[in-house]
Design an enzyme around this catalytic site. Sequence first.
Site, PDB file in Angstrom:
ATOM      1  N   ALA A   1       0.620  -1.081  -0.013  1.00 20.38           N
ATOM      2  CA  ALA A   1      -0.150   0.139   0.172  1.00 20.38           C
ATOM      3  C   ALA A   1       0.861   1.305  -0.040  1.00 20.38           C
ATOM      4  O   ALA A   1       0.382   2.508   0.430  1.00 20.38           O
ATOM      5  CB  ALA A   1      -0.854  -0.042   1.333  1.00 20.38           C
ATOM      6  N   ALA A   2       2.142   1.011  -0.564  1.00 24.52           N
ATOM      7  CA  ALA A   2       3.015   2.193  -0.398  1.00 24.52           C
ATOM      8  C   ALA A   2       2.908   3.002  -1.713  1.00 24.52           C
ATOM      9  O   ALA A   2       3.281   4.248  -1.851  1.00 24.52           O
ATOM     10  CB  ALA A   2       4.368   1.889  -0.347  1.00 24.52           C
TER      11      ALA A   2
ATOM     12  N   ARG B   1      -1.873   7.842 -10.993  1.00 23.10           N
ATOM     13  CA  ARG B   1      -3.045   7.875 -11.981  1.00 23.10           C
ATOM     14  C   ARG B   1      -4.352   8.472 -11.337  1.00 23.10           C
ATOM     15  O   ARG B   1      -5.537   8.556 -11.859  1.00 23.10           O
ATOM     16  CB  ARG B   1      -3.387   6.484 -12.302  1.00 23.10           C
ATOM     17  CG  ARG B   1      -2.369   6.183 -13.387  1.00 23.10           C
ATOM     18  CD  ARG B   1      -2.112   4.592 -13.761  1.00 23.10           C
ATOM     19  NE  ARG B   1      -1.597   3.971 -12.874  1.00 23.10           N
ATOM     20  CZ  ARG B   1      -1.471   2.492 -12.726  1.00 23.10           C
ATOM     21  NH1 ARG B   1      -1.795   1.763 -13.913  1.00 23.10           N
ATOM     22  NH2 ARG B   1      -0.889   1.937 -11.985  1.00 23.10           N
TER      23      ARG B   1
ATOM     24  N   GLY C   1      -1.341  -7.336 -15.444  1.00 22.57           N
ATOM     25  CA  GLY C   1      -0.004  -8.299 -15.851  1.00 22.57           C
ATOM     26  C   GLY C   1      -0.986  -9.368 -16.663  1.00 22.57           C
ATOM     27  O   GLY C   1      -1.806  -9.809 -16.351  1.00 22.57           O
TER      28      GLY C   1
ATOM     29  N   GLU D   1       3.744  -7.451 -17.437  1.00 20.97           N
ATOM     30  CA  GLU D   1       2.933  -6.412 -17.543  1.00 20.97           C
ATOM     31  C   GLU D   1       2.352  -5.797 -18.610  1.00 20.97           C
ATOM     32  O   GLU D   1       3.108  -6.127 -19.787  1.00 20.97           O
ATOM     33  CB  GLU D   1       3.788  -5.313 -16.812  1.00 20.97           C
ATOM     34  CG  GLU D   1       4.276  -5.443 -15.366  1.00 20.97           C
ATOM     35  CD  GLU D   1       2.936  -5.854 -14.478  1.00 20.97           C
ATOM     36  OE1 GLU D   1       2.015  -4.875 -14.270  1.00 20.97           O
ATOM     37  OE2 GLU D   1       2.970  -7.084 -13.867  1.00 20.97           O
TER      38      GLU D   1
ATOM     39  N   ASN E   1      -3.533 -11.017 -14.073  1.00 20.80           N
ATOM     40  CA  ASN E   1      -3.177 -11.099 -12.884  1.00 20.80           C
ATOM     41  C   ASN E   1      -3.837 -10.168 -11.615  1.00 20.80           C
ATOM     42  O   ASN E   1      -3.903  -8.969 -12.007  1.00 20.80           O
ATOM     43  CB  ASN E   1      -1.632 -10.750 -12.473  1.00 20.80           C
ATOM     44  CG  ASN E   1      -1.134 -10.673 -11.208  1.00 20.80           C
ATOM     45  OD1 ASN E   1      -1.302 -11.223 -10.382  1.00 20.80           O
ATOM     46  ND2 ASN E   1       0.081  -9.869 -11.028  1.00 20.80           N
TER      47      ASN E   1
ATOM     48  N   LYS F   1     -29.970  19.094  18.620  1.00 23.52           N
ATOM     49  CA  LYS F   1     -28.555  18.812  18.703  1.00 23.52           C
ATOM     50  C   LYS F   1     -28.507  18.459  20.420  1.00 23.52           C
ATOM     51  O   LYS F   1     -28.958  19.241  21.066  1.00 23.52           O
ATOM     52  CB  LYS F   1     -27.907  19.990  18.447  1.00 23.52           C
ATOM     53  CG  LYS F   1     -26.319  19.831  18.528  1.00 23.52           C
ATOM     54  CD  LYS F   1     -25.503  20.909  18.954  1.00 23.52           C
ATOM     55  CE  LYS F   1     -25.749  21.050  20.512  1.00 23.52           C
ATOM     56  NZ  LYS F   1     -24.958  22.302  21.339  1.00 23.52           N
TER      57      LYS F   1
HETATM   58  C1  UD1 Z   1      -0.044  -4.788 -10.089  1.00 30.80           C
HETATM   59  C2  UD1 Z   1       0.586  -6.052 -10.758  1.00 30.80           C
HETATM   60  C3  UD1 Z   1      -0.183  -6.343 -11.984  1.00 30.80           C
HETATM   61  C4  UD1 Z   1      -1.563  -6.809 -11.687  1.00 30.80           C
HETATM   62  C5  UD1 Z   1      -2.281  -5.541 -10.736  1.00 30.80           C
HETATM   63  C6  UD1 Z   1      -3.418  -6.142 -10.231  1.00 30.80           C
HETATM   64  C7  UD1 Z   1       2.984  -5.488 -10.639  1.00 30.80           C
HETATM   65  C8  UD1 Z   1       4.364  -5.313 -10.934  1.00 30.80           C
HETATM   66  N1  UD1 Z   1       2.159  -5.508 -11.319  1.00 30.80           N
HETATM   67  O1  UD1 Z   1       0.030  -3.697 -11.336  1.00 30.80           O
HETATM   68  O2  UD1 Z   1       0.475  -7.592 -12.746  1.00 30.80           O
HETATM   69  O3  UD1 Z   1      -2.171  -7.015 -12.809  1.00 30.80           O
HETATM   70  O4  UD1 Z   1      -1.329  -5.125  -9.829  1.00 30.80           O
HETATM   71  O5  UD1 Z   1      -4.371  -4.911  -9.778  1.00 30.80           O
HETATM   72  O6  UD1 Z   1       2.964  -5.877  -9.421  1.00 30.80           O
HETATM   73  N2  UD1 Z   1       2.844  -0.517  -4.270  1.00 30.80           N
HETATM   74  C9  UD1 Z   1       3.782  -0.506  -3.416  1.00 30.80           C
HETATM   75  N3  UD1 Z   1       5.124   0.054  -3.497  1.00 30.80           N
HETATM   76  C10 UD1 Z   1       5.728   0.409  -4.618  1.00 30.80           C
HETATM   77  C11 UD1 Z   1       4.621   0.175  -5.676  1.00 30.80           C
HETATM   78  C12 UD1 Z   1       3.477  -0.354  -5.635  1.00 30.80           C
HETATM   79  O7  UD1 Z   1       3.516  -0.752  -2.064  1.00 30.80           O
HETATM   80  O8  UD1 Z   1       6.800   0.591  -4.872  1.00 30.80           O
HETATM   81  C13 UD1 Z   1       1.629  -0.913  -3.886  1.00 30.80           C
HETATM   82  C14 UD1 Z   1       0.496   0.139  -4.263  1.00 30.80           C
HETATM   83  O9  UD1 Z   1       0.168   0.928  -3.272  1.00 30.80           O
HETATM   84  C15 UD1 Z   1      -0.555  -0.785  -4.770  1.00 30.80           C
HETATM   85  C16 UD1 Z   1       0.013  -2.233  -5.152  1.00 30.80           C
HETATM   86  O10 UD1 Z   1       1.265  -1.979  -4.647  1.00 30.80           O
HETATM   87  O11 UD1 Z   1      -1.328  -0.852  -3.775  1.00 30.80           O
HETATM   88  C17 UD1 Z   1       0.034  -2.485  -6.632  1.00 30.80           C
HETATM   89  O12 UD1 Z   1       0.773  -1.381  -7.292  1.00 30.80           O
HETATM   90  P1  UD1 Z   1       0.140  -0.554  -8.499  1.00 30.80           P
HETATM   91  O13 UD1 Z   1       1.090   0.417  -9.077  1.00 30.80           O
HETATM   92  O14 UD1 Z   1      -1.300  -0.199  -8.537  1.00 30.80           O
HETATM   93  O15 UD1 Z   1       0.284  -1.924  -9.563  1.00 30.80           O
HETATM   94  P2  UD1 Z   1      -0.285  -2.051 -11.007  1.00 30.80           P
HETATM   95  O16 UD1 Z   1       0.076  -1.299 -12.223  1.00 30.80           O
HETATM   96  O17 UD1 Z   1      -1.844  -1.921 -10.788  1.00 30.80           O
HETATM   97 CA    CA Z   2      -3.110  -1.398  -9.205  1.00 38.24          CA
END
Ligand code: UD1
Ligand code: CA
Length: 458
Positions: free
Chosen positions: A9-10, A15, A139, A154, A170, A350
């Site tokens: 969740a980092a 977007r 992905g 991806e 994915n 109130k």
């Molecule tokens: C990711 C997957 C993708 C999958 C999709 C599903 C990867 C590389 N890709 O893509 O294959 O289909 O989720 O929803 O994993 N996050 C961190 N630290 C970081 C980057 C991200 O904690 O450095 C967390 C984000 O807060 C998020 C989650 O990881 O909750 C997924 O990251 P996000 O950037 O949304 O990945 P997607 O492009 O959606």
């Molecule tokens: Ca995502």
Amino acid sequence: MNFNVVVLAAGRGKRMRSKTPKILHEALGMPMLQHVINAVKPLNPAKTVVVIGNGAESVKQRMAVEGHLSFVVQRQLLGTGDALSVARKELKKGAILVLNGDCPLITTKTLRTLIQKHKRSRNALSFLVFRDSSQAGYGRILRDENGWVAGIVEDKHATPEQKAKFQELNGGVYILEAEVLKHLESIKRNRTSGEYYLTDIIGIAARNRKKVEAYLCSPEEIRGVNNREELFEVADILRKRIVKKWMSRGVTFINPDASFVSPMAHIGQDTIIYPNTYLEGATKIGDNCIIFPGTRINDSVIGNDVTIKDNTLIEQSRIGSGSSIGPFAHLRPHTVTGRGVKIGNFVETKKSTLGDGTKASHLSYIGDAVISRNVNIGAGTITCNYDGKNKFKTVVESGVFIGSDSQLVAPVRIGKGAYVAAGSTVTKDVPAGSLAITRVKQQNLTGWVKKKKSRVKS
Ligand code: UD1
Ligand code: CA
């Protein structure tokens, strides 16, 4: 099975175009991250670690109610692979269930099934996939000629051939055994994006002849949220799921597409909910109620057989059974009513209690008041509770009749069964059984109009 949970969740959530961290954006009034935690909790993991980074402090604060969570901070947002590496140091022995924090549709049932299948098949790595040709940005699962999972590419790096050939997407939910986790270190930085992709571990594990298995899951459970449009779509799926659940338990929705019901809300049998209504937070509605259009009820408890008429706002209050509220009423926090109470048009309350059978039918302000049973509060009655500095209390004992357009200047007490004459400004306590009247005596000047007119002419 002894296992840990890691929620990623980092991420920046670029977007979303928002100053709020993505996973704090709400679906049905609840942060996405909270939805994920709620799905995980009943599985009783040994430890649940949330990887935070962007807006770390606000995420911690917002999730403080979940005392069992451990937070680790990912200093540099180098991708999902890096995020899991950071969390790994905090984990106890055993398998790890990894979820993206931006998938609020996931259910406990689906996670439990995934864990069971993973165990039964003795996989080294299991994960959820879905099919939905309308979706982009996920992905894609690559399979070899024998149909075994070979890796994940991806969306933005997939070739047109890969996109045409591989339709499984994915979902971002994985279970990894220790034998696979060690391969985290082998993930290479992606040359184009500069990130470490957790998804690369699938290919690495497959190449190392680990047992990797993908399980198909409904798109209604696994959709991620990367932008506001997806946030709406996901929230709408959740909303429909909740409204359907209450319909199956005997609640009528006149238009299910136009009612908002919080995941924490509860609605009793045979209650009828009109469109454009919002039941927020931990609101509880009893049996046999009618909630008319334009109503918003937040964190409140409504008894049985209550009618809430159009355009009413009720916040953190409790309404006794058989009451009628609205139209156009505003019940501010800590309004508590007994049974069979009536609060009518343009009445604001109130921090006040109204006893059984008490009525305030029109145009009143009731603040910091304790009003007993069977009191009649005439139209336009105001409790003057504030002197610009402090708030004072009004006490009205049972059976009192307050005439219209009266002001009760607090602190003040109106004794049992007393009457306040219409148009009075009450500044002193009224003893039980008496009439308080403070207005000027009426005089009728006979013939006054005629005299006035003749004066104007001359
Ligand atoms: C990711 C997957 C993708 C999958 C999709 C599903 C990867 C590389 N890709 O893509 O294959 O289909 O989720 O929803 O994993 N996050 C961190 N630290 C970081 C980057 C991200 O904690 O450095 C967390 C984000 O807060 C998020 C989650 O990881 O909750 C997924 O990251 P996000 O950037 O949304 O990945 P997607 O492009 O959606
Ligand atoms: Ca995502």
